[in-house]
Design an enzyme around this catalytic site. Structure first.
Site, PDB file in Angstrom:
ATOM      1  N   GLU A  87       0.858  -1.194   0.000  1.00 22.57           N
ATOM      2  CA  GLU A  87       0.000   0.000   0.000  1.00 22.57           C
ATOM      3  C   GLU A  87       0.895   1.245   0.000  1.00 22.57           C
ATOM      4  O   GLU A  87       1.636   1.468   0.956  1.00 22.57           O
ATOM      5  CB  GLU A  87      -0.934  -0.011   1.223  1.00 22.57           C
ATOM      6  CG  GLU A  87      -1.802   1.231   1.381  1.00 22.57           C
ATOM      7  CD  GLU A  87      -2.591   1.582   0.129  1.00 22.57           C
ATOM      8  OE1 GLU A  87      -3.413   0.782  -0.319  1.00 22.57           O
ATOM      9  OE2 GLU A  87      -2.364   2.673  -0.417  1.00 22.57           O
ATOM     10  N   ASP A 114       4.823   1.194  -4.657  1.00 24.85           N
ATOM     11  CA  ASP A 114       4.182   0.661  -5.853  1.00 24.85           C
ATOM     12  C   ASP A 114       4.260  -0.867  -5.890  1.00 24.85           C
ATOM     13  O   ASP A 114       5.335  -1.439  -5.749  1.00 24.85           O
ATOM     14  CB  ASP A 114       4.917   1.253  -7.071  1.00 24.85           C
ATOM     15  CG  ASP A 114       4.464   0.644  -8.370  1.00 24.85           C
ATOM     16  OD1 ASP A 114       3.271   0.294  -8.497  1.00 24.85           O
ATOM     17  OD2 ASP A 114       5.321   0.526  -9.281  1.00 24.85           O
ATOM     18  N   ASP A 136      -8.037   1.716  -7.957  1.00 26.24           N
ATOM     19  CA  ASP A 136      -8.482   3.045  -8.400  1.00 26.24           C
ATOM     20  C   ASP A 136      -9.034   2.941  -9.826  1.00 26.24           C
ATOM     21  O   ASP A 136      -8.388   2.353 -10.697  1.00 26.24           O
ATOM     22  CB  ASP A 136      -7.305   4.035  -8.357  1.00 26.24           C
ATOM     23  CG  ASP A 136      -6.846   4.294  -6.926  1.00 26.24           C
ATOM     24  OD1 ASP A 136      -7.713   4.354  -6.034  1.00 26.24           O
ATOM     25  OD2 ASP A 136      -5.635   4.416  -6.702  1.00 26.24           O
ATOM     26  N   LYS A 140     -11.459   8.559 -16.543  1.00 31.72           N
ATOM     27  CA  LYS A 140     -11.363   9.304 -17.806  1.00 31.72           C
ATOM     28  C   LYS A 140     -10.505   8.536 -18.801  1.00 31.72           C
ATOM     29  O   LYS A 140      -9.513   7.907 -18.418  1.00 31.72           O
ATOM     30  CB  LYS A 140     -10.743  10.685 -17.547  1.00 31.72           C
ATOM     31  CG  LYS A 140     -11.612  11.545 -16.633  1.00 31.72           C
ATOM     32  CD  LYS A 140     -11.067  12.944 -16.483  1.00 31.72           C
ATOM     33  CE  LYS A 140     -11.975  13.712 -15.543  1.00 31.72           C
ATOM     34  NZ  LYS A 140     -11.275  14.612 -14.666  1.00 31.72           N
ATOM     35  N   ASP A 172     -16.467  -2.157  -7.855  1.00 29.74           N
ATOM     36  CA  ASP A 172     -17.868  -1.734  -7.855  1.00 29.74           C
ATOM     37  C   ASP A 172     -18.176  -0.944  -9.125  1.00 29.74           C
ATOM     38  O   ASP A 172     -19.253  -0.386  -9.244  1.00 29.74           O
ATOM     39  CB  ASP A 172     -18.152  -0.838  -6.636  1.00 29.74           C
ATOM     40  CG  ASP A 172     -17.211   0.371  -6.598  1.00 29.74           C
ATOM     41  OD1 ASP A 172     -16.022   0.192  -6.943  1.00 29.74           O
ATOM     42  OD2 ASP A 172     -17.650   1.471  -6.249  1.00 29.74           O
TER      43      ASP A 172
HETATM   44  C1  LIG Z   1      -9.898   2.587  -4.039  1.00 34.18           C
HETATM   45  S1  LIG Z   1      -8.616   2.147  -2.944  1.00 34.18           S
HETATM   46  C2  LIG Z   1      -9.114   0.540  -2.356  1.00 34.18           C
HETATM   47  C3  LIG Z   1      -8.395   0.158  -1.091  1.00 34.18           C
HETATM   48  C4  LIG Z   1      -8.758  -1.223  -0.516  1.00 34.18           C
HETATM   49  N1  LIG Z   1      -8.379  -2.292  -1.410  1.00 34.18           N
HETATM   50  C5  LIG Z   1     -10.227  -1.296  -0.182  1.00 34.18           C
HETATM   51  O1  LIG Z   1     -10.959  -2.027  -0.885  1.00 34.18           O
HETATM   52  O2  LIG Z   1     -10.655  -0.623   0.784  1.00 34.18           O
HETATM   53  C6  LIG Z   1      -7.280   1.713  -4.044  1.00 34.18           C
HETATM   54  C7  LIG Z   1      -5.951   1.528  -3.315  1.00 34.18           C
HETATM   55  O3  LIG Z   1      -4.938   1.123  -4.222  1.00 34.18           O
HETATM   56  C8  LIG Z   1      -3.736   1.758  -3.832  1.00 34.18           C
HETATM   57  N2  LIG Z   1      -2.833   1.795  -5.004  1.00 34.18           N
HETATM   58  C9  LIG Z   1      -2.902   2.632  -6.057  1.00 34.18           C
HETATM   59  N3  LIG Z   1      -1.911   2.381  -6.923  1.00 34.18           N
HETATM   60  C10 LIG Z   1      -1.191   1.355  -6.387  1.00 34.18           C
HETATM   61  C11 LIG Z   1      -0.027   0.659  -6.788  1.00 34.18           C
HETATM   62  N4  LIG Z   1       0.623   0.964  -7.928  1.00 34.18           N
HETATM   63  N5  LIG Z   1       0.441  -0.320  -5.995  1.00 34.18           N
HETATM   64  C12 LIG Z   1      -0.193  -0.637  -4.851  1.00 34.18           C
HETATM   65  N6  LIG Z   1      -1.305  -0.016  -4.414  1.00 34.18           N
HETATM   66  C13 LIG Z   1      -1.791   0.969  -5.173  1.00 34.18           C
HETATM   67  C14 LIG Z   1      -4.182   3.136  -3.370  1.00 34.18           C
HETATM   68  O4  LIG Z   1      -3.237   3.774  -2.534  1.00 34.18           O
HETATM   69  C15 LIG Z   1      -5.477   2.820  -2.650  1.00 34.18           C
HETATM   70  O5  LIG Z   1      -5.288   2.564  -1.280  1.00 34.18           O
END
Ligand SMILES: C[S@@+](CC[C@H](N)C(=O)[O-])C[C@H]1O[C@@H](n2cnc3c(N)ncnc32)[C@H](O)[C@@H]1O
Length: 231
Positions: A87, A114, A136, A140, A172
């Protein structure tokens, strides 16, 4: 450690790395507990099981664990499995560290960065299960290249996953569900053995949900759940 993480870094990450200032005890955990649990990815990892004090039967990886609810639940339910949680968002990491500090678990390792960099440092065929929940959406068109799942990422995941390993995915957002399925189905490395037409509507037996899923449900969106298998 907190200061290092808060400096702007050059990385393929596009989401936030820090939100509101950490509470004092969270900062202490980031400075003391995180370094003890962090996976060193500055060199290739020769043996993923050797990351754990007690050799686990299997190693599972959660990408983007948010606040760590699923990661901690999985680690608690499966003490003989080693869990690596990744994370980059420091506030999420701090929340998970606070829960870990009060849990009696020796089977969790972390990467605050990452997931791509961690995946590339892992040895081939070392991961027995991979979790990616509510990545995420980058809605767009010009942002689509930021989405975590891509054809190239599936090749990188396939390298580290053991044949037969599950990739558990939840979202979702209909568009992300279709995007991910399209890439899984055209990948030579994965199959989607959905048992029924409604398979994607049901989560896994041990599913406790995640913080993001709670928000989505409260806003009227339903999760879709995909289990793909590494061939
Ligand atoms: C929408 S949140 C969902 C978090 C969690 N999985 C949940 O369902 O509550 C997406 C997560 O992916 C993480 N994230 C984004 N890019 C990432 C990457 N390259 N490697 C690891 N995590 C990443 C973000 O920091 C964020 O916490």
């Amino acid at each position: 450690m907190a200061e290092i993480l808060e400096r702007p870094v050059s990385s393929p990450l596009h989401g936030r790395r820090v939100g509101k200032p950490l509470a004092k005890y969270q900062r202490v955990l980031v400075d003391t507990l995180l370094p003890r649990l962090a996976v060193d990815i500055t060199a290739p990892i020769p043996d993923a099981t050797a990351l754990f004090a007690r050799a686990p039967d299997d190693v599972w990886l959660e990408v983007g664990f948010g606040g760590g609810e699923h990661l901690l639940n999985a680690a608690t339910l499966h003490p003989d499995v080693g869990l690596i949680g990744c994370e980059p968002f420091l506030n999420g990491m701090a929340r998970a560290l606070a829960d870990l500090a009060s849990a009696d678990l020796d089977n969790v390792r972390l990467h605050c960065g990452d997931a791509g960099a961690l995946i590339d440092a892992l040895p081939p065929a070392s991961i027995g299960r991979l979790f990616l929940f509510y990545p995420d959406p980058w809605p767009k068109r010009r942002q689509h290249k930021r989405r975590f799942i891509s054809d190239a990422m599936l090749v990188r995941l396939a390298r580290v996953m053991i044949p037969g390993a599950e990739l558990r995915f939840a979202t979702d957002i209909d568009d992300i569900c279709g995007w991910t399925l399209a890439r899984l189905l055209r990948s030579p490395d994965f199959t989607w053995p959905a048992a029924t037409a409604a398979d994607w509507q049901y989560p896994w037996p041990e599913w406790v949900g995640t913080r993001y899923e709670q928000k989505a449900t409260a806003e009227g969106r339903r999760g879709c759940y995909i289990t793909a298998i590494r061939r």
